[in-house]
Each structure stands twice: as structure tokens, then as C-alpha cells.
Design an enzyme around this catalytic site. Structure first.
Site, PDB file in Angstrom:
ATOM      1  N   GLU A 149       0.824  -1.213   0.000  1.00  0.00           N
ATOM      2  CA  GLU A 149       0.000   0.000   0.000  1.00  0.00           C
ATOM      3  C   GLU A 149       0.859   1.265   0.000  1.00  0.00           C
ATOM      4  O   GLU A 149       1.803   1.358   0.790  1.00  0.00           O
ATOM      5  CB  GLU A 149      -0.918  -0.004   1.226  1.00  0.00           C
ATOM      6  CG  GLU A 149      -1.979   1.075   1.162  1.00  0.00           C
ATOM      7  CD  GLU A 149      -2.984   0.964   2.300  1.00  0.00           C
ATOM      8  OE1 GLU A 149      -4.182   1.178   2.066  1.00  0.00           O
ATOM      9  OE2 GLU A 149      -2.565   0.636   3.432  1.00  0.00           O
ATOM     10  N   ASN A 185      -4.061  -7.256   4.391  1.00  0.00           N
ATOM     11  CA  ASN A 185      -4.142  -8.199   3.280  1.00  0.00           C
ATOM     12  C   ASN A 185      -5.144  -9.310   3.615  1.00  0.00           C
ATOM     13  O   ASN A 185      -4.987  -9.991   4.635  1.00  0.00           O
ATOM     14  CB  ASN A 185      -2.770  -8.833   3.022  1.00  0.00           C
ATOM     15  CG  ASN A 185      -1.648  -7.824   3.048  1.00  0.00           C
ATOM     16  OD1 ASN A 185      -1.678  -6.827   2.348  1.00  0.00           O
ATOM     17  ND2 ASN A 185      -0.652  -8.092   3.876  1.00  0.00           N
ATOM     18  N   HIS A 210      -8.523  -3.525  14.223  1.00  0.00           N
ATOM     19  CA  HIS A 210      -8.534  -2.547  13.125  1.00  0.00           C
ATOM     20  C   HIS A 210      -8.348  -3.258  11.791  1.00  0.00           C
ATOM     21  O   HIS A 210      -9.106  -3.029  10.840  1.00  0.00           O
ATOM     22  CB  HIS A 210      -7.418  -1.530  13.377  1.00  0.00           C
ATOM     23  CG  HIS A 210      -7.215  -0.535  12.283  1.00  0.00           C
ATOM     24  ND1 HIS A 210      -7.478   0.808  12.444  1.00  0.00           N
ATOM     25  CD2 HIS A 210      -6.751  -0.650  11.007  1.00  0.00           C
ATOM     26  CE1 HIS A 210      -7.200   1.455  11.316  1.00  0.00           C
ATOM     27  NE2 HIS A 210      -6.750   0.574  10.435  1.00  0.00           N
ATOM     28  N   GLU A 211      -7.339  -4.129  11.716  1.00  0.00           N
ATOM     29  CA  GLU A 211      -7.086  -4.845  10.459  1.00  0.00           C
ATOM     30  C   GLU A 211      -8.234  -5.791  10.123  1.00  0.00           C
ATOM     31  O   GLU A 211      -8.592  -5.953   8.951  1.00  0.00           O
ATOM     32  CB  GLU A 211      -5.768  -5.606  10.543  1.00  0.00           C
ATOM     33  CG  GLU A 211      -4.557  -4.757  10.870  1.00  0.00           C
ATOM     34  CD  GLU A 211      -4.421  -3.525   9.997  1.00  0.00           C
ATOM     35  OE1 GLU A 211      -4.675  -3.622   8.781  1.00  0.00           O
ATOM     36  OE2 GLU A 211      -4.062  -2.457  10.524  1.00  0.00           O
ATOM     37  N   HIS A 246     -11.055  -4.154   8.415  1.00  0.00           N
ATOM     38  CA  HIS A 246     -10.754  -3.916   6.998  1.00  0.00           C
ATOM     39  C   HIS A 246     -11.202  -5.057   6.101  1.00  0.00           C
ATOM     40  O   HIS A 246     -11.363  -4.851   4.887  1.00  0.00           O
ATOM     41  CB  HIS A 246      -9.258  -3.727   6.816  1.00  0.00           C
ATOM     42  CG  HIS A 246      -8.769  -2.332   7.019  1.00  0.00           C
ATOM     43  ND1 HIS A 246      -9.372  -1.246   6.426  1.00  0.00           N
ATOM     44  CD2 HIS A 246      -7.710  -1.850   7.727  1.00  0.00           C
ATOM     45  CE1 HIS A 246      -8.701  -0.154   6.768  1.00  0.00           C
ATOM     46  NE2 HIS A 246      -7.703  -0.483   7.559  1.00  0.00           N
TER      47      HIS A 246
END
Length: 867
Positions: A133, A277, A307-308, A311
Site C-alpha cells: 500500500e 491483506n 482494526h485490520e 478492513h
């Protein structure tokens, strides 16, 4: 970074022309274990299948590679020397349906961008991982590097025998001859594809969920790290938080986890906290704790895990169309990460950490000249790289927290559920999100969006109170202000709390500040009356934005400020106390409270702070106040006072507690006198002890750095510590301590290693800069101020953007806090009007921080000048 940028206009045109049907990516990573030049590159072979809306049109693919062996388009061999310029592959005369095959030699990275290669100094093992990213997948395989050209991916990785190899999909069958094949992914963007490979230590578990309709979901879980960290790896806690998070998001999103497995890799020399990912999340390995840490560290790790995970839905399943709407994923992940942390894990005080720490990041970013609306104007990839900032993350999350209060939690979550189902595996803009929220809430969000998402800046809210002869409130109003440069006044949903001191019997006059009245209301315009509190008894403290419902700077009336100066530690509610700490820090940063006054309050009341995360934030802010905001002629005395206060709190803290550890680290960071340094040396060699304080290896390095920076530990002593801890972490500490030594030749070497050479990895660049920049060495560092302005243009042009950012930010001469340095920064900006906008932004931000420091120093000096 020449030739590697991509503009929004180019991306839009390419998206108009092309539809991508799939990628087949084959990587041969066996060269990673070779020596010399053979270990610099790897073979990458990519087959791209795509359609073109206008047959005969030209376009391009993205690839950043040392060399291209062959390019074949629809069976036609194209000459790489003609079509490849180092960053793009020209694609002439496209057909309606196209097949592009690119065979290239791509480079292993040492900067954390692309496919990073790390050699463990402890055992010589090689570890690989990817980080893309916003646009570094093109360093690993040929692609269309923009988020709205999603496609399924088939990955095949050839690796040394015995390696653990992971990608987004589940591995299909056992590896044969070192060849690992992975299941085809769902349509995803290039920047969230991933490969992790090496002799990693791998731990597995399983998440199971039965839904209301009886269907069952089983998600294989994995957690991995370098073998050298295996003895420290608490994978059970990682899995516990992971399962709690998956339960929470399934409960609230009504959309089963869509990416099959869930691996979490903790990798070395990682530039950021983590990356979402799908199916293969990567984290910095510092989240594996080699020594004792406080609960705040575990809370931070849990927050990042969640948090991830958020996503997976916000960002991976549904992705922004272009980086303008980066907030669509980051703000939501920040908000949902905090919400799930508080409601699903043991860290129930997570909103306090958010209010005191996370939002401080946002408030700083929102007062820089580079501030921008949450929905930003991202012209190109360099803009995108710099917009992973406090506005996109923490301000966006703060605004979403207020939106939930505005539209209601049920309407907000129902809107999220519709958003996922309506746009699954697609791309969206702000309009798509507002549409579903308007449907579920029945509210017109256009005005709210204009005020909060499409304008920049932070408002200040101040209470204005009048009383009658009986000491009762006749009127309490909230005044709203904005800066002249950002004049927008916004609607705020706030709670206003009234607090008074209640004497605690037997405490010798000590009291407790408790809330006795509260009103919640909408504040808009310059002045809003809080009618509900009329007639209330006179408070000792009026707290606007009690409970942290909105995003604003909190100010105080004179009586409230006097109360905080004398009694802040008596506030019973930890959230209210954290908000007051945050507000006082805002006053100090704005030059409205002298730095020495703020530090006096810290010295008197930080020892009573129960929340360890708040305490750690106070320590960091106290160091900033001392080094940057205090008047220069008071700094030495201030440092001595801070060290004395820290040592006192260290000695009285509960033995073995997190508070004791935190005060020990703070004491080391401000120690400067001969007695302070002798104590640190004694704690290192065992001749001094503090009851309950275990001086483990990480704490040893924390004690050694100040000894090095004050000339009390030489290279031989630092080398001896590395011999005790000859690991990757030890190497970073060693490099930092060496660069911290107070000698001209040491600084010259550190400068050359970072600015004149690209031999160091990203992690060692960071460590060298950290050691170079010592607050107690201002005179020694002064010659590097002009060198900085001479070097940054060349560094930016020649180095990767990640290293360029580290150098430009980290070596800015902030410690040379004078008008002369400010003038030098202004002159550079004037003379380099045509420099890359991202570089100018970094210099402008650092210049603004320096100007703020000078204003704060002037405020502090006025106090010192008073008789």
C-alpha cells in the site's frame, strides 16, 4: 522516485478503458538464500487477462523492476527495450479481449516496500514478506496498480524446501519441489495481495461460528513469526483477540468473513503497524514483546488486530475507488477497531486511550498547513502515501463516533450491512456510503457531510458561565471558535458536565472531583445556551465535550482552569480526567499555557493516573514540552525537575507494576545529571536495585541509550551489550546507541550512513536517525541544519518514498529552535516552489511544528521573566 508516480486522471482513464478478468502470478524466490548479486533479484512471471472497451486503444501496465526478460501481448512479442521504461509497460493497439504475459527480474527490497528481504543476524535465516500500500505490488509483479481495477488472483510461489509460504488464498495441496500453489482469490485490489515466505515459526488454530440459519463457518487461523522470536510469541492471546473480533463483526455486520483463512504474520523491519491483506494480515514484529510491557501494549496490539480485521469488510470486500476516499476504509477501521476492543475484549477502557492518545494525533494533523478534509483531494500516488495521517484515521473515526450519536447506532450498523451487500467485491465513493446511511436513518446527511467530511480544521468549544447571588448558574453557554484560515463552524453533539469537589473524610482536606449534573445537546453556530443547566449550583469544573462525543479542542473558564491546576488528580472518572489532560496539552501546544506550568501539573498529578495508556501519553507529551516548548534558559532546570519527579514516582510505585515500569522508562528518557546516570549504570550492572523492577533486555537498552548520549557509555560498552543480545532487535538498539554518542565524528558517520548511502535497511535508517537526534546535543547538531536543506531534494529524488519520508521528517533540524532555522525553512520553500508536492508538504509540516514551538517558548519565557 522518478517516473513511478501515477495520477488520478491517468487511473480514471485506464479504469474507463479496462476491465481485468484475472491474474496468474508465478514468483521464484529460491534466489533469496543465495549470496551476493544472486540474492538481489527474483523471477516474476505474470499473466494478465483483461478487456478493453475501445479496441485499438493504447494503455499501460505497471512494473518497477531492474529488468524485463519478455513481454507478450495477445501472442505478439514486444521488445522490452521499447515498451518498458522502468516503471511502465506500454500496451499498444489493444484488442477487445487481451492476454499480457510479462517475465521480469524484480528486486528484493531493503526498504520495506515491495518484497522485503531480511537476514536474521542471530541465525542467518532469510525471511521475506510483501508490503504494497498504496502502490508497490508493481515491484513484485506486473499489474494495473490502482484500487478500482479489482480481479481474482492465482499465486504460485517457488521457494526453498522447508519454507513456510503463505498468500491470500489457502494453499492447494502439499508443495512439490518447493512449488506452492494457492487457491484463487475473490476479486481484490493489487495493493492487498500478499506473499510471506521463510522458515517462520507457525502456530495454528480454528475459528468456528454457527449462524442463526444453522449454517456453519470454519476459518483456519494462523499466527507466525521469526524462529528467533518464537520463545516470546504469545500466540494464544493473539488467537483469543482474533476470535473475539470475528464474533463481534459477525454479530454486527451480518456478512460472513469472506476470505477463507485468516493468517497473521509478525514480520521484521516493517514500516507500519499492520496491513489488512485479506487472509494474510501482516504486523510489525514489535508486537511480539521480548520483555515486560504494560497492559497498554497489549491493548495497542489488540486494537491493531481488530482494526485490520474490520478492513476485511471495510476496505477489502468493499474498496474505495481512488485514494480520495481512503477514509472510507481507514476511518471505519479505526472506529470499529475501538468499538470492538471495548465491547468484545478485556480492554474495556479503550475509548479513554482513543480520546487521550489517538485523537491527539488528529488534533495535531488538523492544525498543520497540510490539513485537509477527511475526504481528501488526492492527485497522485505521492499524495496518497502522505495521507495515511491523523485526519484520515483518527479524525475520521472521531467523526464517525459522532455520526453514530447523530443517526443512532442501529441505523449506522444497518447502513453498514446494506453497504457490504450492495457493493461486495466492488469499489465505492462517499456518495455510496451516504446513500445507505440516509436510507437507514431517514436523515439528510448532505449538510453533515459538508461540515464534517468536506471541510478541514478543528473547532474550539469554551464554556461561558454567569451566576446569581446564590451561586447558581443564570446562564451557561458554549462558545464555538474556528481559526481564521479554517472558519467553518460545525454542528456538534456534546455533553456538558458540571463537577464539584467533595471532601473525603480522613484525607486531610483532599477531595474528589465528581460530576453532579450533565446535559447533552446540539451545539451550532458561535454561541449555544445550555438551558438544561440553568439553576444548577456553581461548579468547580465545567467540562465541555464530557464523554468525548465530538471532535473539538476543549477550553475552560477561569475557575475550571484553576481547579485543574490544583486538583486535576482528584477527578474520579478516568474518561473525564483523560479529557482534561488532553485539553491542557492542547493549551500548551497552542501557546496558551506555559510549558513549565503544564509540566508542573504533570509532576503533581501524573503519579495518581490509574490508566497506564494515559500515563504513557503524558510522559511523551512531557518530553515534547520540555524539549520543544519550554524556554531555552529553563530547560536544564526543567529536565532536573522531571527526572527528580520521575525517580520519586518510580520508587513509590507498586513493585513489579506496569506503572513502575512506565516511570522507569520515563526516568531514563529524561535523566541527565551525574547522579541520574550513575543510577542507570548501577541498574545495568546490578550494583543498584529498585524493589520489583526487573531489568530485562529491552529495559537494559532503554537505560543504555541515555548513558551513550551523555558520554557515559562508549562504543566498547555498547558492543558488549550487543554481545548479550545479538539479535535483530539488539542490532537496531545497538545502531541507535552508537549514533547517540556525543561526538562530532559519530554524528558525521550517522549522517553519511543515512543521507549519503543507501546501504542501511529501513529499520536501521530509522534507528540511526533516532540516535542521531538527541535533545541534549543541540550545539553538536547545529552544523547539520544547513546540510539538511541542501540534501533533501537529492534524497527525495534518489531514494524510495519510504526512506525519503524518514529522512525528511526525521532529520529536520527541529532542535535548532530559532528564527534562523524558521527562516531557512521558509527560504527553502520559496526557492523550491517546483519541488514535488509531497516533499514540500513534509517540509511545510516540520516548519509549522517549529513555528509552534517558538510561540510556545515565547509563552513560557514570559512566565520566567516575571519578577
Amino acid at each position: 522516485m522518478p517516473g513511478e508516480n501515477l495520477s488520478r486522471d491517468e487511473a480514471r482513464e485506464r479504469a474507463r478503458l479496462l476491465t481485468v478478468d484475472g491474474y496468474e502470478v508465478a514468483l521464484d524466490l529460491r534466489s533469496a538464500v543465495e549470496q551476493g548479486d544472486a540474492s538481489r533479484t527474483f523471477r516474476s512471471r505474470t499473466t494478465l487477462r483483461f478487456r478493453c472497451a475501445e479496441p485499438g486503444a493504447d494503455s499501460f501496465a505497471d512494473l518497477v523492476a531492474p529488468s524485463v526478460t519478455s513481454v507478450t501481448l495477445n501472442g505478439r512479442e514486444l521488445d522490452p527495450a521499447v515498451v518498458f521504461d522502468g516503471a511502465r509497460i506500454a500496451l499498444p493497439d489493444l484488442a477487445a479481449e487481451n492476454v499480457l504475459v510479462v517475465d521480469a527480474q524484480c528486486a528484493y527490497s531493503r526498504t520495506g516496500e515491495g518484497l522485503h528481504r531480511f537476514v536474521d543476524p542471530e541465525d542467518g535465516e532469510v525471511y521475506l514478506y510483501t508490503q504494497y500500500e498504496p502502490a508497490d505490488a508493481r515491484r513484485v509483479f506486473a499489474n494495473f496498480e490502482q484500487p478500482d481495477l479489482k480481479a481474482p488472483f492465482d499465486f504460485e510461489v517457488t521457494a526453498p524446501e522447508g519454507w513456510v509460504v503463505l498468500s491470500n488464498g489457502v494453499q492447494e495441496g502439499a508443495a512439490e519441489g518447493g512449488v506452492h500453489r494457492f487457491a484463487r482469490t475473490e476479486p481484490i485490489s493489487t495493493y492487498i495481495t500478499a506473499v510471506v515466505a521463510g522458515p517462520y515459526h507457525y502456530v495454528s488454530d480454528t475459528y468456528r461460528r454457527t449462524f442463526a440459519d444453522g449454517t456453519e463457518l470454519e476459518v483456519p487461523l494462523g499466527a507466525l513469526c521469526r524462529k528467533g522470536l518464537a520463545r516470546h510469541f504469545d500466540a494464544d492471546d493473539v488467537f483469543t483477540v482474533t476470535k473475539q473480533g470475528l464474533d463481534f463483526f459477525h454479530d454486527h455486520f451480518d456478512y460472513p468473513y469472506p476470505f477463507g483463512k485468516y493468517d497473521q504474520a509478525f514480520v521484521p523491519e516493517y514500516n507500519i503497524g499492520a496491513m489488512e491483506n485479506p487472509g494474510c494480515v501482516t504486523f510489525r514484529e514489535e508486537f511480539i514483546f521480548r520483555g515486560k510491557v504494560t497492559q497498554a501494549s497489549y491493548e495497542r496490539r489488540a486494537n491493531v488486530i481488530l482494526h485490520e480485521m474490520a478492513h476485511m469488510w471495510f476496505g477489502d470486500l468493499v474498496t474505495m475507488e481512488w485514494w480520495d476516499d481512503l477514509w472510507l476504509k481507514e476511518s471505519f477501521a479505526d472506529f470499529m477497531g475501538a468499538l470492538s476492543l471495548v465491547e468484545a475484549t478485556r480492554f474495556t477502557n479503550g475509548w479513554i486511550t482513543f480520546a487521550n492518545g489517538r485523537k491527539a494525533w488528529a488534533y495535531r494533523a488538523d492544525q498543520l498547513p497540510s490539513t485537509h478534509p477527511i475526504t481528501a483531494d488526492i492527485r497522485d500516488l505521492e499524495d496518497a502515501k502522505l495521507n495515511f495521517d491523523g485526519i484520515t484515521y483518527a479524525k475520521g473515526a472521531s467523526v464517525l463516533k459522532q455520526l453514530v450519536a447523530y443517526v443512532g447506532r442501529d441505523a449506522f450498523l444497518d447502513g453498514a450491512r446494506r453497504y457490504f451487500k450492495r457493493h461486495e467485491y466492488g469499489n465505492t465513493t462517499l456518495a455510496d456510503l451516504l446513500a445507505v446511511l440516509e436510507e437507514t436513518s431517514g436523515r439528510d446527511l448532505a449538510a453533515w457531510s459538508r461540515s464534517w467530511l468536506q471541510t478541514a480544521g478543528v473547532n474550539a468549544l469554551t464554556p461561558q458561565v454567569t451566576y446569581d447571588a446564590q451561586d447558581r448558574i443564570t446562564e451557561l453557554a458554549v462558545l464555538q471558535e474556528a481559526s481564521p484560515a479554517r472558519p467553518e463552524l460545525r454542528p456538534h453533539r456534546v455533553a456538558v458536565g458540571l463537577y464539584r469537589r467533595e471532601t473525603v473524610f480522613g484525607k486531610g482536606g483532599d477531595g474528589t472531583l465528581v460530576r453532579y449534573a450533565r446535559a447533552e445537546l446540539d451545539v451550532s453556530g458561535q454561541r449555544t445556551v445550555v438551558a438544561e443547566l440553568t439553576g444548577a449550583e456553581r461548579p468547580d469544573l465545567v467540562l465541555v465535550n464530557d464523554e468525548d462525543l465530538t471532535y473539538c479542542k476543549v477550553r475552560f473558564d477561569e475557575r475550571s482552569l484553576a481547579t485543574l491546576r490544583g486538583h486535576l488528580g482528584e477527578i474520579a472518572d478516568p474518561m473525564a480526567r483523560a479529557l482534561c489532560w488532553s485539553a491542557l496539552w492542547g493549551l500548551t501546544r497552542d501557546g496558551l499555557m506555559p510549558a513549565r506550568d503544564y509540566l508542573d501539573i504533570v509532576l503533581r498529578f501524573a503519579g495518581r493516573e490509574s490508566d497506564i495508556g494515559v500515563l504513557q501519553t503524558l510522559h511523551a507529551q512531557a518530553r515534547t514540552a520540555l524539549h520543544h516548548y519550554a524556554a531555552p534558559d529553563w530547560r536544564q532546570l526543567g529536565a532536573q525537575q522531571l527526572a527528580q519527579g520521575a525517580l520519586h514516582e518510580l520508587r513509590v510505585a507498586e513493585p513489579g507494576s506496569g506503572h513502575q515500569l512506565t516511570w522507569a522508562r520515563f526516568f531514563a528518557s529524561v535523566a541527565s545529571t551525574e547522579a541520574d546516570l550513575q543510577l542507570l549504570g548501577g541498574l545495568l550492572d546490578g550494583t543498584a536495585k529498585i524493589d520489583g523492577l526487573a531489568v530485562d533486555q529491552e529495559l537494559r537498552w532503554a537505560f543504555l541509550e541515555p548513558l551513550a548520549s551523555h558520554g557515559a557509555a562508549d562504543a566498547q560498552r555498547i558492543d558488549a551489550e550487543l554481545a548479550r543480545d545479538d539479535t535483530a532487535s539488539g542490532k537496531r538498539h545497538h545502531v541507535r546507541c552508537l549514533a547517540a554518542r556525543p561526538a562530532a565524528e559519530v554524528k558525521a558517520r550517522a549522517w553519511a550512513d543515512v543521507v549519503e548511502s543507501d546501504a542501511l535497511s529501513n529499520a536501521l535508517v530509522e534507528a540511526t536517525i533516532s540516535g542521531f537526534d538527541q535533545a541534549g546535543q543541540r550545539d553538536l547538531l547545529a552544523p547539520y541544519a544547513p546540510k539538511y536543506f541542501d540534501a533533501i531534494g537529492r534524497v527525495w529524488n534518489e531514494r524510495s518514498i519510504e526512506i525519503g519520508m524518514a529522512v525528511v521528517r526525521g532529520l529536520f533540524p527541529a532542535l535548532q529552535s530559532s528564527q534562523e532555522t524558521l527562516d531557512a525553512a521558509d527560504a527553502w520553500l520559496i526557492e523550491h516552489a517546483d519541488a514535488p508536492p509531497a516533499l514540500r508538504r513534509l517540509v511545510s509540516e516540520a516548519r509549522d511544528d517549529l513555528a509552534r514551538a517558538l510561540r510556545a517558548q515565547a509563552c513560557d519565557a514570559k512566565v520566567g521573566a516575571k519578577p
